[in-house]
Motif scaffolding. Sequence first.
Motif, PDB file in Angstrom:
ATOM      1  N   ASP A 101       0.816  -1.218   0.000  1.00 26.06           N
ATOM      2  CA  ASP A 101       0.000   0.000   0.000  1.00 26.06           C
ATOM      3  C   ASP A 101       0.848   1.266   0.000  1.00 26.06           C
ATOM      4  O   ASP A 101       0.541   2.249  -0.687  1.00 26.06           O
ATOM      5  CB  ASP A 101      -0.929   0.008   1.219  1.00 26.06           C
ATOM      6  CG  ASP A 101      -2.056  -1.002   1.079  1.00 26.06           C
ATOM      7  OD1 ASP A 101      -2.266  -1.487  -0.055  1.00 26.06           O
ATOM      8  OD2 ASP A 101      -2.719  -1.293   2.091  1.00 26.06           O
ATOM      9  N   SER A 102       1.946   1.266   0.773  1.00 24.86           N
ATOM     10  CA  SER A 102       2.766   2.474   0.845  1.00 24.86           C
ATOM     11  C   SER A 102       3.391   2.792  -0.509  1.00 24.86           C
ATOM     12  O   SER A 102       3.493   3.963  -0.899  1.00 24.86           O
ATOM     13  CB  SER A 102       3.863   2.302   1.903  1.00 24.86           C
ATOM     14  OG  SER A 102       4.707   1.195   1.573  1.00 24.86           O
ATOM     15  N   THR A 104       2.139   1.794  -3.464  1.00 29.66           N
ATOM     16  CA  THR A 104       1.036   2.183  -4.354  1.00 29.66           C
ATOM     17  C   THR A 104       0.711   3.668  -4.186  1.00 29.66           C
ATOM     18  O   THR A 104       0.444   4.374  -5.163  1.00 29.66           O
ATOM     19  CB  THR A 104      -0.219   1.345  -4.045  1.00 29.66           C
ATOM     20  OG1 THR A 104       0.090  -0.029  -4.203  1.00 29.66           O
ATOM     21  CG2 THR A 104      -1.352   1.706  -4.981  1.00 29.66           C
ATOM     22  N   ALA A 105       0.737   4.140  -2.948  1.00 24.07           N
ATOM     23  CA  ALA A 105       0.455   5.553  -2.684  1.00 24.07           C
ATOM     24  C   ALA A 105       1.528   6.439  -3.316  1.00 24.07           C
ATOM     25  O   ALA A 105       1.220   7.440  -3.977  1.00 24.07           O
ATOM     26  CB  ALA A 105       0.381   5.793  -1.182  1.00 24.07           C
ATOM     27  N   ARG A 106       2.826   6.064  -3.127  1.00 25.01           N
ATOM     28  CA  ARG A 106       3.909   6.861  -3.715  1.00 25.01           C
ATOM     29  C   ARG A 106       3.817   6.864  -5.241  1.00 25.01           C
ATOM     30  O   ARG A 106       4.030   7.897  -5.888  1.00 25.01           O
ATOM     31  CB  ARG A 106       5.267   6.299  -3.294  1.00 25.01           C
ATOM     32  CG  ARG A 106       5.665   6.620  -1.861  1.00 25.01           C
ATOM     33  CD  ARG A 106       7.091   6.188  -1.603  1.00 25.01           C
ATOM     34  NE  ARG A 106       8.015   6.968  -2.401  1.00 25.01           N
ATOM     35  CZ  ARG A 106       9.247   6.575  -2.715  1.00 25.01           C
ATOM     36  NH1 ARG A 106       9.681   5.385  -2.327  1.00 25.01           N
ATOM     37  NH2 ARG A 106      10.035   7.352  -3.422  1.00 25.01           N
ATOM     38  N   ALA A 131      -5.774   5.854  -5.923  1.00 24.78           N
ATOM     39  CA  ALA A 131      -4.674   5.345  -5.095  1.00 24.78           C
ATOM     40  C   ALA A 131      -5.190   4.356  -4.055  1.00 24.78           C
ATOM     41  O   ALA A 131      -6.269   4.545  -3.477  1.00 24.78           O
ATOM     42  CB  ALA A 131      -3.956   6.498  -4.403  1.00 24.78           C
ATOM     43  N   GLY A 132      -4.382   3.312  -3.807  1.00 22.45           N
ATOM     44  CA  GLY A 132      -4.729   2.347  -2.756  1.00 22.45           C
ATOM     45  C   GLY A 132      -6.061   1.693  -2.981  1.00 22.45           C
ATOM     46  O   GLY A 132      -6.888   1.646  -2.062  1.00 22.45           O
ATOM     47  N   ALA A 139      -5.291   6.589   1.229  1.00 26.14           N
ATOM     48  CA  ALA A 139      -4.157   5.678   1.035  1.00 26.14           C
ATOM     49  C   ALA A 139      -2.881   6.239   1.624  1.00 26.14           C
ATOM     50  O   ALA A 139      -1.905   5.496   1.821  1.00 26.14           O
ATOM     51  CB  ALA A 139      -3.974   5.397  -0.461  1.00 26.14           C
ATOM     52  N   PHE A 140      -2.858   7.535   1.903  1.00 25.44           N
ATOM     53  CA  PHE A 140      -1.651   8.169   2.434  1.00 25.44           C
ATOM     54  C   PHE A 140      -1.695   8.312   3.961  1.00 25.44           C
ATOM     55  O   PHE A 140      -0.797   8.920   4.545  1.00 25.44           O
ATOM     56  CB  PHE A 140      -1.468   9.553   1.795  1.00 25.44           C
ATOM     57  CG  PHE A 140      -1.220   9.504   0.311  1.00 25.44           C
ATOM     58  CD1 PHE A 140       0.070   9.487  -0.191  1.00 25.44           C
ATOM     59  CD2 PHE A 140      -2.281   9.464  -0.585  1.00 25.44           C
ATOM     60  CE1 PHE A 140       0.304   9.434  -1.555  1.00 25.44           C
ATOM     61  CE2 PHE A 140      -2.066   9.407  -1.952  1.00 25.44           C
ATOM     62  CZ  PHE A 140      -0.766   9.389  -2.442  1.00 25.44           C
ATOM     63  N   THR A 143       1.409   6.982   5.653  1.00 25.32           N
ATOM     64  CA  THR A 143       2.697   7.448   5.144  1.00 25.32           C
ATOM     65  C   THR A 143       3.199   8.604   5.993  1.00 25.32           C
ATOM     66  O   THR A 143       2.479   9.150   6.834  1.00 25.32           O
ATOM     67  CB  THR A 143       2.582   7.889   3.680  1.00 25.32           C
ATOM     68  OG1 THR A 143       1.686   9.002   3.606  1.00 25.32           O
ATOM     69  CG2 THR A 143       2.053   6.750   2.813  1.00 25.32           C
ATOM     70  N   ARG A 148       1.993  12.935   2.859  1.00 28.50           N
ATOM     71  CA  ARG A 148       0.565  13.262   2.935  1.00 28.50           C
ATOM     72  C   ARG A 148       0.328  14.700   2.477  1.00 28.50           C
ATOM     73  O   ARG A 148      -0.628  14.979   1.745  1.00 28.50           O
ATOM     74  CB  ARG A 148       0.050  13.087   4.363  1.00 28.50           C
ATOM     75  CG  ARG A 148       0.025  11.647   4.859  1.00 28.50           C
ATOM     76  CD  ARG A 148      -0.647  11.589   6.218  1.00 28.50           C
ATOM     77  NE  ARG A 148      -2.083  11.821   6.110  1.00 28.50           N
ATOM     78  CZ  ARG A 148      -2.875  12.166   7.130  1.00 28.50           C
ATOM     79  NH1 ARG A 148      -2.338  12.358   8.332  1.00 28.50           N
ATOM     80  NH2 ARG A 148      -4.158  12.347   6.947  1.00 28.50           N
ATOM     81  N   ALA A 151       0.528  14.898  -1.281  1.00 32.25           N
ATOM     82  CA  ALA A 151      -0.663  14.331  -1.920  1.00 32.25           C
ATOM     83  C   ALA A 151      -1.842  15.302  -1.856  1.00 32.25           C
ATOM     84  O   ALA A 151      -2.555  15.509  -2.845  1.00 32.25           O
ATOM     85  CB  ALA A 151      -1.024  13.009  -1.252  1.00 32.25           C
TER      86      ALA A 151
END
Length: 756
Positions: A101-102, A104-106, A131-132, A139-140, A143, A148, A151
């Motif tokens: 997930d981390s 995917t967010a990036r 995202a996510g 999704a962030f 993080t 965040r 984003a």
Amino acid sequence: MSATPAALRHSLLVLGLLLVTACSTAPSPSAQAPVQPAVPGSSEGNAEISAAQALIAESSSYAGDDRAAWLIDQIDELIEARDFIASETVIAWLRERRLPDSQTARLALYESRLELLQDRPEAALQALEDAGRQRGLGAFDQTEQSLRQQAVIQYIHAATRSDQLLKGFYVRTVYEGLFTDEAYEANRRAIWTTVTSLDTSVLEKIVNAEAVADLPGVGEAQFLVETPATQLAELKGWADLTLRLRSRGTLAEYREFWQDWKRDWPRHSAAQQPPVAVQQLSRPDTRYPAKVAILLPGSGPLKPAADTLKAGFLAAYFQRFGRDERLTSTLGKIHPSQQNSIWSTADAAPELVFFNTASIDNYTDLFMALQDNGFEQVVGPLDKNAVAEMASLPQLAPPALAMNYLEDEEMQTPPGLFQFGLSMDDEIEQVLSRLGDPAYADQLARANMRQALKEEAAANAAMVTAQALDGGDAAAALDTEVALDEQDLDVAGESSQPPSQSGDAIARADGGVDPGSPMPSLPRRHKIAVIYEDAPWATKLVEHAREQAKRYDIEIAHDIIIDRPADLSSQIADMLLIRESNSRRARLQSVVGKLEFEPRRRKDLDGVMVIATPYWLRQIKPLMAFHYARTLPVVAVSMAFDGKQDDLRNSDLNGLLFTALPWVVDPEIQGSELKQLSTSLVSNPAYSNLFAMGADSFSLIDKLELLTIFSSAYVEGYTGDLSLLANGRVRRTLPWGLFEKGHAQLMPKTATGHLE
């Protein structure tokens, strides 16, 4: 479901990457260079895909999640180097893999940044919302703080650039806790700017939402559904504050709006830290400028008008601050010892310095000198050419309230230029707005019909009552009065039906589609006639009416230019198509013989606008009734009333609605000290309204800033309700006046703005 452009682009890039890989590993069938497969981009793009291929191959030295993490770091560098195709290729390759997930967010963050850099804000927004596994900005959550913030900022930029202000407003408000110091303040300012840009209907839906899921536009950004209830209150409070400050009201009422809102939302962040614009409403009063330059001609054809404006300005000034005993200022005559400068003994009073515009050669030099000498406000000039010269400057500092309007309303004006005058263009638009309102047109028509029936019933009742009393029949006389009262109630009851019902009835009578039919019933375009004097000033106003009629969905179906009283009756008959009605009668009589017949006027006219003096109106109204158009609404501009309350002479104007200049019609103003003072200072009655304009100019000088910020606010002036348009033009909105029993009076306002 069809693929989005971004998804399709990524699929093509993945396919192209696989084909490039295949071509680079297969042996060449000949000595010729292998043919590159068709992939997006030019030959340089193919080279960049090859560079991306090399990076992907190099990443194989990393194991597991470290490989994806290393590639994502490389995307950051590729974007910084503006290698967009290589960046898209690596992103497309990674999207085909199952990532934590981390990561995917990036990846979504970099993909969004890439889309923004290539001016594709909709795709940038979609990347973050997907995202996510469609968790969006949620999704962030796990993080680091900086990620965040990135984003959220990118989401806001993408929403703003794709003209999706509602999403930007939600995210700015929900995530404002992420920011501190200058970033927090900047976001707060942007929240206010964004929410005040939303449509009123959207704001009302936000205020009425009972849950986050009920907010308009949330369905397109599902991650917002998880917003805490406290944040829902924050969103609703911002919308409610904006709605209240969008209501039309005086500046004093705006202060009440703000205080009422704070009482209703005591825990809202804006109650503790109001927007900069709103903070000004917390002041007990606005500050007057310390030094004011007044630019008016001291000679020439405009001097009489200038003297009257000056007298009105000074009268309001001294009424507000008190008179310095050393000064005399009757009709602008300044005591010589004061060197053309005036002040009051009051501490808050501005110093007034008068300049003769006849001696001003260069306005650029003048404004530089005014600024250097501490002037904070300019009033004037009066001459249109001088106003145009000021408008050619890049910026006006100090700001100037010109005493006239630019000829070209569409001209781009510099910051600091405001325009105020007595042009009747605003009145023309006000009349068009009224005649274009079907509810109002129907209301006024029924009001006129009700009055006509009452007059007819009263005449009949008087005759019957007289006969009954002559015969000694008191009971019959009493029954007549009761019948009259009942008839009056019936008529009033008919008029009280909802406008929508009466509007539908009118539409069907005029040939509209019945609501019960399969076809929708569309309101027909309003048609009006215009009657105006044969004079240049009237012709100019009619030209303005033609230009503005489209805005109000009005067609000017007929016009009459009046110059000879003898022709007016036939002109009105032609306008109402009475001749055609008589022609139909003649044709019928030739076939069936003599018959009872009353001519009928045309039914497609919704009203008549009159631009004329009382002399003509006293003839127009009776002639309209004579030609069977007593119930047709007739609306005139303010010159319909000359200020003389002559009930007998003005009885022919009964039922006439007109835009009423408060200085002339308002009974409270008629008894005011300022009005009485004007009669002694203004020798020419034709200039009386300019005295009122001068007084209003003084009322505006300390309120221009607030009126600029709050476009729905206005100042109650002697020449109307004064508000500011976006181009710095002061707009006058006049109350409505009506003649009843020969007496001109102001009409009361209702909550909907219609007449009572």
